[in-house]
Design an enzyme around this catalytic site. Structure first.
Site, mmCIF file in Angstrom:
data_model
loop_
_atom_site.group_PDB
_atom_site.id
_atom_site.type_symbol
_atom_site.label_atom_id
_atom_site.label_comp_id
_atom_site.label_asym_id
_atom_site.label_seq_id
_atom_site.Cartn_x
_atom_site.Cartn_y
_atom_site.Cartn_z
ATOM 1 N N GLY A 45 0.564 26.259 15.735
ATOM 2 C CA GLY A 45 1.867 26.078 16.371
ATOM 3 C C GLY A 45 2.180 27.259 17.267
ATOM 4 C CB SER A 46 5.362 28.359 18.710
ATOM 5 O OG SER A 46 6.097 28.417 17.504
ATOM 6 C CD GLU A 59 -7.105 28.089 15.641
ATOM 7 O OE1 GLU A 59 -6.939 28.251 16.865
ATOM 8 O OE2 GLU A 59 -8.193 28.247 15.076
ATOM 9 C CB CYS A 94 -3.056 25.268 22.213
ATOM 10 S SG CYS A 94 -4.543 24.424 21.683
HETATM 11 P P1 NAD Z 1 6.058 24.894 16.342
HETATM 12 O O1 NAD Z 1 5.688 26.306 16.103
HETATM 13 O O2 NAD Z 1 7.458 24.586 16.715
HETATM 14 O O3 NAD Z 1 5.759 24.036 15.007
HETATM 15 C C1 NAD Z 1 4.468 23.973 14.441
HETATM 16 C C2 NAD Z 1 4.556 23.643 12.964
HETATM 17 O O4 NAD Z 1 5.064 24.780 12.246
HETATM 18 C C3 NAD Z 1 5.508 22.496 12.625
HETATM 19 O O5 NAD Z 1 4.907 21.707 11.618
HETATM 20 C C4 NAD Z 1 6.749 23.211 12.098
HETATM 21 O O6 NAD Z 1 7.508 22.437 11.208
HETATM 22 C C5 NAD Z 1 6.116 24.383 11.383
HETATM 23 N N1 NAD Z 1 6.965 25.574 11.196
HETATM 24 C C6 NAD Z 1 7.766 26.164 12.115
HETATM 25 N N2 NAD Z 1 8.309 27.290 11.596
HETATM 26 C C7 NAD Z 1 7.828 27.414 10.342
HETATM 27 C C8 NAD Z 1 8.017 28.366 9.286
HETATM 28 N N3 NAD Z 1 8.815 29.413 9.442
HETATM 29 N N4 NAD Z 1 7.362 28.186 8.128
HETATM 30 C C9 NAD Z 1 6.544 27.114 7.966
HETATM 31 N N5 NAD Z 1 6.330 26.175 8.912
HETATM 32 C C10 NAD Z 1 6.969 26.324 10.086
HETATM 33 O O7 NAD Z 1 5.028 24.333 17.442
HETATM 34 P P2 NAD Z 1 5.044 22.944 18.242
HETATM 35 O O8 NAD Z 1 6.155 22.951 19.232
HETATM 36 O O9 NAD Z 1 4.921 21.793 17.288
HETATM 37 O O10 NAD Z 1 3.637 23.032 19.011
HETATM 38 C C11 NAD Z 1 3.432 23.688 20.229
HETATM 39 C C12 NAD Z 1 2.830 25.061 20.014
HETATM 40 O O11 NAD Z 1 1.648 24.986 19.227
HETATM 41 C C13 NAD Z 1 2.412 25.720 21.314
HETATM 42 O O12 NAD Z 1 2.751 27.077 21.262
HETATM 43 C C14 NAD Z 1 0.895 25.547 21.321
HETATM 44 O O13 NAD Z 1 0.196 26.476 22.104
HETATM 45 C C15 NAD Z 1 0.585 25.693 19.874
HETATM 46 N N6 NAD Z 1 -0.700 25.088 19.529
HETATM 47 C C16 NAD Z 1 -1.758 25.914 19.288
HETATM 48 C C17 NAD Z 1 -3.007 25.378 19.004
HETATM 49 C C18 NAD Z 1 -4.197 26.266 18.763
HETATM 50 O O14 NAD Z 1 -5.185 25.765 18.270
HETATM 51 N N7 NAD Z 1 -4.153 27.541 19.098
HETATM 52 C C19 NAD Z 1 -3.163 23.981 18.933
HETATM 53 C C20 NAD Z 1 -2.061 23.171 19.166
HETATM 54 C C21 NAD Z 1 -0.830 23.734 19.457
#
Ligand code: NAD
Length: 500
Positions: free
Chosen positions: A232-233, A254, A288
């Site tokens: 995620g982010s 990631e 990503c």
């Molecule tokens: P996000 O960070 O908003 O959410 C990702 C996941 O994390 C969700 O399931 C969310 O519920 C969970 N989450 C958020 N805060 C949390 C916490 N404090 N504790 C536990 N879980 C928590 O990301 P998004 O908007 O769904 O996705 C986009 C982001 O993901 C972009 O930054 C993108 O670059 C990144 N991404 C990275 C990869 C990689 O392989 N490097 C792959 C796909 C997406």
């Protein structure tokens, strides 16, 4: 078999799972409600983790090649349902059909990879300094692996983790994005089909937790979860990483990328333009590995930028289920707002912006389609150094190759990178220790669309984790170093004499 309800029912999901819940699943295609999904409480999350722990105790005793058989069956199930699951990905994440199905193909590929791996979880034999001794490494399962995933790869990321974690002898608890619960339920239903065919897999081997941050935090804080693999982010990673480290758990992060393509003066511009366009506007800039920065030699910059404008103008934007369209919607309004804020900042920082405005608002008042933007920047300003998860391509010019490399590396993220060049020195320098500082560095191919066989992940604020191919499986196992003495003496290491 068009509606998500039809697809889910066909995949074996009970329709009561899709009504009466508190989490409203919406399609970014038109903003329509798809289902009301039931969320898990924190107490239910803990119960699922306990079930997974019990399952892992039985699963670790199953020989690894037999564990591979379950993943082989799962891969077969995915092959049978590739189109339906791909369509559900399109409906829920807004990807064009080819990308939705492409994501399911990635799941199939990792299953194939994991099946082979189930017979190759090799340890080393190490030369001992003591006579009559042998040293070796043994790899054991960790127990429970937690997976937290993002909306933009709603099914593939889980499978990259789950396929490897399961052949390595672990159980998996998955917290998908709250924006894409239906595809997660579909995956779980397909996995259940494979389990049924397999016969004697323990219950609880794969658990899904529906919900937001609190449910994710239950996974993060549980001492029973040996590894938390979170995608995620960077903002999420900053919260999750230290919390898991505090309890000395393992973490695989990631996170966000800010991927650049350098185009040198000798580059094949046809290839470069295709690579840039696919990388920058594919999945509406929500990968990503999306190409977010173009660093182009000044001698070819005008020509290349002109080509990009032309290609952008002819890329059809619209409903991703219509096969003619190449650019679907943004996931939601927040994403649109973030894009507009970034474009305003780009203008304030001296950028010349083309595109970026909302389109199709009349037809889809509750969806967020945009024209992909190209922003020619005077340099790598502040806004360029942030990941905005939308189709914005920042263009910077360079004179000297060293400056191009410095710009490529001069952002906090380190996921994917590429160079288009026919100059061997530039290509090799880019791949050398003094070159790209990213986890992925490509020559004459763009930044997005990684293959399963390689390790996937990035450095710096991208989090340092590696998933998928190569030796990433080691993340899901613990290593024991064993020394066996088959002599009749007890020689001590380092030649120490003790009480003789
Ligand atoms: P996000 O960070 O908003 O959410 C990702 C996941 O994390 C969700 O399931 C969310 O519920 C969970 N989450 C958020 N805060 C949390 C916490 N404090 N504790 C536990 N879980 C928590 O990301 P998004 O908007 O769904 O996705 C986009 C982001 O993901 C972009 O930054 C993108 O670059 C990144 N991404 C990275 C990869 C990689 O392989 N490097 C792959 C796909 C997406």
């Amino acid at each position: 078999m068009d509606t998500p309800q039809d697809i889910l029912r066909n995949l074996g999901l009970n329709s009561s799972a899709l009504t009466g819940g508190t989490l409203i699943a919406r399609s970014p295609i038109d903003g329509a409600e798809l289902a009301q999904v039931h969320e898990h409480t924190v107490a239910q999350a803990h119960a699922a983790i306990t079930r997974a722990r019990q399952a892992s105790l039985a699963w670790r005793d199953v020989p690894a090649p037999r564990r591979g058989e379950l993943i082989r069956l799962f891969g077969e199930t995915l092959r049978q349902h590739k189109q339906e699951l791909g369509r559900l990905v399109s409906l829920e994440a807004g990807k064009i059909v080819a990308e939705g199905e492409g994501e399911v193909q990635e799941m199939i590929d990792i299953c194939d990879f994991a099946v082979g791996l189930s017979r190759q979880l090799y340890g080393l034999t190490i030369a001992s300094e003591r006579p009559g001794h042998r040293m070796m490494e043994t790899w054991h399962p960790l127990g429970v692996v937690g997976v937290i995933s993002a909306f933009n790869f709603p099914v593939a990321v889980w499978s990259w983790n789950a396929a490897l974690a399961l052949v390595c002898g672990n159980a998996v608890v998955w917290k998908p994005s709250e924006k894409t619960p239906l595809t997660a339920l579909a995956c779980q239903a397909l996995f259940a089909q494979a389990v049924q065919r397999f016969g004697d897999a323990p219950a609880g081997l794969s658990e899904v937790l529906i919900g937001g941050r609190e449910v994710g935090e239950a996974l993060v804080d549980s001492h029973t979860v040996a590894l938390v693999s979170a995608t995620g982010s960077t903002r999420m990673g900053r919260q999750v990483g230290p919390r898991v480290a505090q309890r000395f758990g393992r973490v695989l992060l990631e996170l966000g990328g800010n991927n650049a393509i350098i185009v040198g003066p000798t580059a094949d511009l046809d290839m470069a333009a295709r690579g840039i366009v696919f990388g920058a506007i594919g999945t509406a800039g929500q990968r990503c590995t999306t190409t977010r920065r173009l660093i182009v030699h000044e001698s070819i910059a005008d020509q290349l930028v002109q080509r990009l404008h032309k290609a952008y103008a002819s890329a059809p934007i619209g409903n991703p289920l219509d096969s003619g369209n190449l650019v679907g919607p943004l996931i939601d309004r927040a994403s649109f707002d973030a894009m507009q804020a970034a474009l305003t900042a780009a203008r304030e920082q001296g950028g010349k912006v083309a595109g970026g405005e909302r389109v199709l608002a009349d037809q889809y008042p509750d969806a967020w389609y945009v024209r992909p933007a190209i922003a020619e920047m005077p340099g790598q300003t502040d806004v360029v150094c942030h990941e905005t998860f939308a189709p914005i391509l920042y263009v910077m010019r360079y004179k000297d190759f060293g400056d191009a490399l410095a710009m490529q590396n001069g952002v906090p993220q380190g996921l994917s990178s590429a160079i288009f060049t026919n100059d061997l020195r530039e290509a090799e320098t880019f791949l050398s220790a003094a070159g790209s500082d990213c986890g992925i560095a490509n020559v004459n191919i763009g930044t997005s669309g990684a293959e399963i066989g390689g390790a996937f992940g990035g450095e710096k604020e991208t989090g340092g984790g590696r998933e998928s191919g190569s030796d990433s499986w080691r993340n899901y196992m613990r290593r024991a170093t064993n020394t066996i003495n088959y002599s009749r003496n007890l020689p001590l290491a380092q030649g120490i004499k003790f009480g003789e």
